[in-house]
Scaffold this motif. Sequence first.
Motif, mmCIF file in Angstrom:
data_model
loop_
_atom_site.group_PDB
_atom_site.id
_atom_site.type_symbol
_atom_site.label_atom_id
_atom_site.label_comp_id
_atom_site.label_asym_id
_atom_site.label_seq_id
_atom_site.Cartn_x
_atom_site.Cartn_y
_atom_site.Cartn_z
ATOM 1 N N CYS A 119 0.838 -1.221 0.000
ATOM 2 C CA CYS A 119 0.000 0.000 0.000
ATOM 3 C C CYS A 119 0.867 1.262 0.000
ATOM 4 O O CYS A 119 0.531 2.248 -0.660
ATOM 5 C CB CYS A 119 -0.914 0.020 1.226
ATOM 6 N N MET B 59 0.254 0.008 -14.172
ATOM 7 C CA MET B 59 0.708 0.478 -12.863
ATOM 8 C C MET B 59 2.007 -0.232 -12.499
ATOM 9 O O MET B 59 2.343 -1.271 -13.082
ATOM 10 C CB MET B 59 -0.371 0.182 -11.805
ATOM 11 N N ASN C 37 0.847 -4.378 -12.001
ATOM 12 C CA ASN C 37 -0.564 -4.223 -11.649
ATOM 13 C C ASN C 37 -1.265 -3.338 -12.667
ATOM 14 O O ASN C 37 -0.619 -2.703 -13.507
ATOM 15 C CB ASN C 37 -0.690 -3.623 -10.244
ATOM 16 N N ILE D 54 -1.599 5.396 -7.549
ATOM 17 C CA ILE D 54 -3.064 5.229 -7.597
ATOM 18 C C ILE D 54 -3.739 6.585 -7.396
ATOM 19 O O ILE D 54 -4.686 6.941 -8.110
ATOM 20 C CB ILE D 54 -3.554 4.211 -6.529
ATOM 21 N N TYR E 188 -8.155 -1.976 -8.707
ATOM 22 C CA TYR E 188 -6.687 -2.091 -8.797
ATOM 23 C C TYR E 188 -6.259 -3.525 -8.524
ATOM 24 O O TYR E 188 -6.820 -4.184 -7.643
ATOM 25 C CB TYR E 188 -6.046 -1.169 -7.754
ATOM 26 N N ASN F 280 3.774 1.493 -1.275
ATOM 27 C CA ASN F 280 4.431 1.598 -2.587
ATOM 28 C C ASN F 280 3.467 2.072 -3.682
ATOM 29 O O ASN F 280 3.872 2.791 -4.596
ATOM 30 C CB ASN F 280 4.993 0.241 -3.019
ATOM 31 N N ASN F 281 2.190 1.639 -3.587
ATOM 32 C CA ASN F 281 1.297 1.925 -4.728
ATOM 33 C C ASN F 281 0.376 3.129 -4.517
ATOM 34 O O ASN F 281 -0.311 3.558 -5.436
ATOM 35 C CB ASN F 281 0.491 0.672 -5.109
#
Length: 208
Positions: free
Chosen positions: A10, A195, A199, A17, A142, A12-13
Amino acid sequence: MMTKPFSQACENNKKPILTILSEVFANTNHVLEIGSGTGQHAVYFSQHLPNITWQTSDLLINHPGINLWLDEVDNNNVRRPIEIDLANSTVISNTWKQLSAKQTIDALYTANTLHIISWSLVVKFFESISQNLSLNSHVCIYGPFNYQGNFTSESNANFDLWLKSRDVNSGIRNIEDILALAESAGLKLIEDHTMPANNRLLTFIKHS
Ligand SMILES: C[S@@+](CC[C@H](N)C(=O)[O-])C[C@H]1O[C@@H](n2cnc3c(N)ncnc32)[C@H](O)[C@@H]1O
């Protein structure tokens, strides 16, 4: 005393996002998140999207952890978790009714859930969107997906093996199957974003 749960993924992304959510949710008022997990995404996105009310949800077992994250923030646009268990249709429909009585939910967000739940629950996820989400709402999903039955990386192939070793009904989904369910739920794909870490972020609008 319970330790606050933490997801490195979380951390990292969340920025990449957020960049996309900022655009897609530009005119959104109330987001419902399915499978909030630790609650990290809810905290971060609600802080950076102050005009949006962010409703967290998950299985009851994850509520204490989400609440520990929410205890530490002072923004009042993130809501304490409600129970949404996709395996329980009664809970879902009652929850949507209760939420809708207070405000119109005009967006739905979920991350890293569709490969965790069984395919029958993925079907229920889209059915609940079809039945409950109002027209012109946005949906953002996601996670990793396969294309034409193929993994997009070796790490995703290994991840899928690991998922199936702990639950044979879980696994990375084919994008074509997801898009077919989305279409039958009245969702039109806006964009399939690339992503980090193999992802995708799928963005939709509800048109029927
Ligand atoms: C891999 S975690 C993802 C959590 C968070 N969204 C993230 O990106 O880190 C999968 C989430 O799906 C939730 N989940 C599992 N089964 C579910 C069900 N039947 N209904 C709703 N959520 C479920 C789990 O509790 C967990 O929060």
